[in-house]
Scaffold this motif. Structure first.
Motif, PDB file in Angstrom:
ATOM      1  N   VAL A   9      31.625  81.794  27.795  1.00  0.00           N
ATOM      2  CA  VAL A   9      32.818  82.423  28.369  1.00  0.00           C
ATOM      3  C   VAL A   9      33.733  81.343  28.940  1.00  0.00           C
ATOM      4  CG1 VAL A   9      33.700  84.042  30.087  1.00  0.00           C
ATOM      5  CG2 VAL A   9      31.531  84.515  28.918  1.00  0.00           C
ATOM      6  N   ALA A  10      34.983  81.365  28.530  1.00  0.00           N
ATOM      7  CA  ALA A  10      35.974  80.451  29.098  1.00  0.00           C
ATOM      8  C   ALA A  10      36.505  81.034  30.397  1.00  0.00           C
ATOM      9  CB  ALA A  10      37.121  80.234  28.114  1.00  0.00           C
ATOM     10  N   GLY A  11      36.703  80.187  31.360  1.00  0.00           N
ATOM     11  CA  GLY A  11      37.223  80.643  32.643  1.00  0.00           C
ATOM     12  C   GLY A  11      37.984  79.529  33.326  1.00  0.00           C
ATOM     13  N   THR A  12      38.164  79.665  34.619  1.00  0.00           N
ATOM     14  CA  THR A  12      38.872  78.646  35.393  1.00  0.00           C
ATOM     15  C   THR A  12      38.089  78.336  36.655  1.00  0.00           C
ATOM     16  OG1 THR A  12      40.175  80.327  36.567  1.00  0.00           O
ATOM     17  CG2 THR A  12      41.134  79.395  34.567  1.00  0.00           C
ATOM     18  N   ASP A  13      38.342  77.146  37.197  1.00  0.00           N
ATOM     19  CA  ASP A  13      37.707  76.809  38.463  1.00  0.00           C
ATOM     20  C   ASP A  13      38.749  76.787  39.567  1.00  0.00           C
ATOM     21  OD1 ASP A  13      39.020  74.362  38.397  1.00  0.00           O
ATOM     22  OD2 ASP A  13      37.231  73.177  38.027  1.00  0.00           O
ATOM     23  N   SER A  14      38.415  76.150  40.682  1.00  0.00           N
ATOM     24  CA  SER A  14      39.262  76.257  41.866  1.00  0.00           C
ATOM     25  C   SER A  14      40.449  75.300  41.876  1.00  0.00           C
ATOM     26  CB  SER A  14      38.416  75.994  43.122  1.00  0.00           C
ATOM     27  OG  SER A  14      37.820  74.705  43.065  1.00  0.00           O
ATOM     28  N   ARG A  15      40.554  74.442  40.869  1.00  0.00           N
ATOM     29  CA  ARG A  15      41.649  73.466  40.853  1.00  0.00           C
ATOM     30  C   ARG A  15      42.860  73.993  40.084  1.00  0.00           C
ATOM     31  NH1 ARG A  15      38.814  68.545  38.269  1.00  0.00           N
ATOM     32  NH2 ARG A  15      37.774  70.290  37.203  1.00  0.00           N
ATOM     33  N   GLN A  29      40.232  76.350  25.673  1.00  0.00           N
ATOM     34  CA  GLN A  29      40.372  77.716  26.176  1.00  0.00           C
ATOM     35  C   GLN A  29      41.542  78.367  25.448  1.00  0.00           C
ATOM     36  OE1 GLN A  29      40.995  78.009  30.408  1.00  0.00           O
ATOM     37  NE2 GLN A  29      41.042  80.230  30.405  1.00  0.00           N
ATOM     38  N   PRO A  30      41.300  78.895  24.254  1.00  0.00           N
ATOM     39  CA  PRO A  30      42.388  79.388  23.400  1.00  0.00           C
ATOM     40  C   PRO A  30      43.243  80.466  24.046  1.00  0.00           C
ATOM     41  CG  PRO A  30      40.376  79.153  22.132  1.00  0.00           C
ATOM     42  CD  PRO A  30      40.004  78.955  23.566  1.00  0.00           C
ATOM     43  N   ASP A  31      42.686  81.251  24.951  1.00  0.00           N
ATOM     44  CA  ASP A  31      43.448  82.334  25.569  1.00  0.00           C
ATOM     45  C   ASP A  31      44.058  81.934  26.909  1.00  0.00           C
ATOM     46  OD1 ASP A  31      41.109  82.122  26.974  1.00  0.00           O
ATOM     47  OD2 ASP A  31      40.728  84.283  27.103  1.00  0.00           O
ATOM     48  N   ALA A  32      44.125  80.626  27.175  1.00  0.00           N
ATOM     49  CA  ALA A  32      44.665  80.156  28.453  1.00  0.00           C
ATOM     50  C   ALA A  32      46.118  80.576  28.625  1.00  0.00           C
ATOM     51  CB  ALA A  32      44.555  78.634  28.536  1.00  0.00           C
ATOM     52  N   MET A  33      46.473  80.896  29.852  1.00  0.00           N
ATOM     53  CA  MET A  33      47.826  81.320  30.189  1.00  0.00           C
ATOM     54  C   MET A  33      48.409  80.373  31.231  1.00  0.00           C
ATOM     55  SD  MET A  33      48.305  84.283  28.523  1.00  0.00           S
ATOM     56  CE  MET A  33      49.518  85.221  29.446  1.00  0.00           C
ATOM     57  N   LEU A  34      49.714  80.245  31.225  1.00  0.00           N
ATOM     58  CA  LEU A  34      50.377  79.476  32.272  1.00  0.00           C
ATOM     59  C   LEU A  34      50.158  80.142  33.623  1.00  0.00           C
ATOM     60  CD1 LEU A  34      53.788  78.646  30.567  1.00  0.00           C
ATOM     61  CD2 LEU A  34      52.031  76.989  31.242  1.00  0.00           C
ATOM     62  N   LEU A  35      50.048  79.338  34.645  1.00  0.00           N
ATOM     63  CA  LEU A  35      49.963  79.843  36.008  1.00  0.00           C
ATOM     64  C   LEU A  35      51.380  80.007  36.536  1.00  0.00           C
ATOM     65  CD1 LEU A  35      48.063  80.503  38.409  1.00  0.00           C
ATOM     66  CD2 LEU A  35      48.313  78.123  39.110  1.00  0.00           C
ATOM     67  N   ASP A  36      51.738  81.214  36.966  1.00  0.00           N
ATOM     68  CA  ASP A  36      53.115  81.509  37.339  1.00  0.00           C
ATOM     69  C   ASP A  36      53.301  81.824  38.821  1.00  0.00           C
ATOM     70  OD1 ASP A  36      54.384  81.157  34.845  1.00  0.00           O
ATOM     71  OD2 ASP A  36      53.632  83.096  34.170  1.00  0.00           O
TER      72      ASP A  36
END
Length: 607
Positions: free
Chosen positions: A347-353, A396-403
């Motif tokens: 599973v692709a995800g994100t961390d705290s940075r 992470q192919p489904d990565a999105m910009l942080l807005d």
């Protein structure tokens, strides 16, 4: 190793028996006998006390402490604050000054059967506030540069708890008062501290610290606690000095030994769902704590925390069934290798940075961004999507910009915030808009010197993409990178813009003030000042309703975009692999990662 379900009884080592005494066995157990899960971690286990500077150097220490400790509140994987009333309650009882009553549940106890009480909370205040430390003492000259630990010549005539200063207790300079029930501590803060629900939690058992520091009989725990309380309340420097030195050093692990389990089993006491039962060069063994009576009762009997710093070696451990769960640094090689492992979901995800770009409002190298039109022009030519595609989407192919500057994808209110905060103006580059703004400001060929870490391939690529894109509107982006980039943040005349990451590990409503409040000396590196934002961050710090927090965060976001503060770019990607033999494993983007809900892990059903 995979989850296995032999018919053996609950496995507790001799060290754990000595530490825990295993008195009751009277609570309703949820443990599946013989169940075991292996978790790979990238950092070694070095200390049973993660609150010291040395203990904080490895995240694994905090992961283990999370599973062996208790707290009044914590954040879940959706950024929501969860109150754990089975451990105790934290309640504001006065607002001027802010006074919080921390009351431990009557069911909370250490694994030797000793109740967790006010003495444990008072010790946590003493250790993490720094209030009792000898004024102006500098511990740095007593730190061994090779090990990071204190040297043997650390002075015995000073008081110095090397605690977690910055968590909020440093603002509680008055000695707290103990309640009549023995389980309550009243803490008086000098100012409003938005993290008051999470600022105080017991770490080291008071009765153990006192006996270890003084060499007295462990069976005399009640008297030991009384003496520790007296030393803190009376500010007895001699007694406190010995307590502090023991608190700083006794819980460090001997990394030269084969079996690294402390000989003194009392150092392993736990107030949480698990207890440490063995430590060696490969990692840590945690077993379900039979004395635990809280809401976080585990199902898995044993968790093996396995030290594996090399991502491809971690993939091999997964493939061989030696571990069941791992989060690895995402690269194309590791992603490809993980996908080839049978029986493992990735599973692709994100961390705290959070990667972001800041612009200097004042005291920059060239003064280029004092005009808001020039700031807006520059932001219009930052190739956010191109940066994302280059450094994140390959893994992470489904990565999105942080807005959003304040909210994270998945958090309450994020979708509504990005729909109205102004981020849409910078969704794509707009060279014409940038050129028009520069013409309006009567600025030609502006120079922007960008600060970043030259040792990071990711940042080098981001710099090159920004430099090329900005040149289309006439900007000259030059290299202000430095190996000491962190030390240069906020330094007058050092740079015009900075490319770096915020670590949102300490998530909370007070974090916004540290960065965006005009008078913040902590992390307002940009010289940003907006009185409306000052008022909003103060309001956010006091907001407790998630809906109110999201609304206020959106208002702050809107001001930041209007003022052309900078741009959020993306959250750092992660890849988490989980064996099909384990259920209920999720990963939080905040601290503790996959461990955040380890008590909910369970053997996979046979259906």
């Amino acid at each position: 190793m995979r989850v296995h379900l032999p018919t053996t009884a609950l496995r507790i080592t001799a060290a754990a028996v000595g530490a825990a005494l295993l008195l009751s066995g009277c609570t309703t157990s949820t443990v599946v006998a013989g169940s075991e899960v292996g978790v790979a971690v990238a950092e070694p286990f070095t200390s049973l006390n993660p609150a010291t500077s040395y203990g904080r150097s490895s995240a694994t220490n905090a992961d283990v402490a999370w599973l062996t400790g208790g707290a009044f509140a914590y954040y879940d994987d959706a950024y929501r604050l969860v109150e754990d009333h089975s451990f105790g309650t934290a309640q504001i009882v006065a607002e001027d000054p802010l006074t919080v009553r921390y009351q431990v549940s009557a069911d909370a106890r250490w694994s030797d059967g000793t109740p967790v009480d006010a003495a444990d909370l008072l010790l946590a205040w003493a250790a993490d506030s720094g209030v009792l430390n000898t004024p102006d003492f500098d511990d740095s000259e007593y730190v061994d540069p090779e090990t990071g630990r204190y040297t043997d010549d650390f002075p015995d005539d000073v008081v110095f708890f090397d605690g977690r200063i910055g968590g909020g207790l440093e603002h509680a300079t008055q000695t707290p008062q103990l309640g009549d029930d023995g389980r309550t501590l009243f803490v008086h803060f000098d100012e409003y501290v938005p993290t008051w629900q999470t600022a105080l939690a017991p770490g080291i058992p008071a009765h153990v610290l006192q006996t270890v520091a003084t060499g007295r009989d462990y069976e005399d725990a009640d008297s030991a606690q009384d003496d520790l309380v007296a030393a803190i309340v009376d500010r007895d420097a001699d007694a406190l000095g010995a307590l502090a030195r023991t608190w700083n050093d006794a819980y460090n692990i001997d990394e030269t030994a084969g079996d690294r389990t402390p000989e003194d089993a009392t150092l392993l006491l736990s107030a949480g769902p698990y207890i440490v039962t063995a430590i060696d060069a490969e990692g840590v063994t945690l077993d379900a704590n039979p004395e635990y009576r809280g809401d976080r009762r585990p199902t898995i009997e044993t968790i093996q925390v396995r030290y594996s710093p090399e991502p491809l070696e971690t993939v091999r451990l997964l493939a061989d069934g030696e571990v069941d769960i791992a989060t690895v640094v995402p690269t194309e090689d590791t992603a490809s290798a993980l996908l080839d492992v049978d029986g493992v979901s990735v599973v692709a995800g994100t961390d705290s940075r959070i990667e972001h770009l800041d612009l200097q409002f004042a005291d920059s190298r060239t003064g280029v961004f004092t005009d808001p039109r020039v700031r807006q022009a520059f932001l219009h030519v930052v190739p956010r999507q191109q940066i994302l595609d280059a450094v994140v989407t390959p893994v992470q192919p489904d990565a999105m910009l942080l807005d959003s500057f304040l909210l994270r994808p998945g958090a309450d209110g994020y979708a509504d915030a990005i729909a109205e905060n102004g981020s849409a103006d910078y969704a794509t580059t707009d060279v014409d808009a940038a050129a028009d703004l520069l013409a309006e400001a009567n600025v030609t060929a502006p120079t922007v010197c960008l600060l970043f870490d030259p040792a990071s391939d990711r940042r080098l690529e981001e710099f090159a993409l920004i430099q090329k894109s900005a040149a289309r509107a006439g900007f000259s982006v030059t290299d202000c990178s430095s190996p000491d980039w962190q030390g240069l943040l906020g330094v007058a005349g050092a740079y015009d813009a900075a490319l770096f990451a915020w670590d949102t590990t300490r998530l909370g409503p007070g974090a916004a003030g540290a960065i965006f409040r005009s008078d913040s000396a902590l992390a307002n590196f940009t010289r940003y000042a907006n009185p409306d934002v000052d008022a909003l961050v103060d309001e956010l710090a006091r907001a407790t309703d998630p809906g109110d927090q999201a609304r206020i965060a959106t208002e702050i976001d809107t001001h930041l975009y209007q003022d052309a503060y900078g741009l959020p770019l993306y959250a750092y990607p992660t890849l988490t692999a989980v064996s099909s033999d384990v259920e209920n494993v999720t990963r939080s983007p905040l601290a503790r990662g996959v461990f955040w809900n380890a008590w909910e892990w369970a053997p996979a059903s046979s259906e």
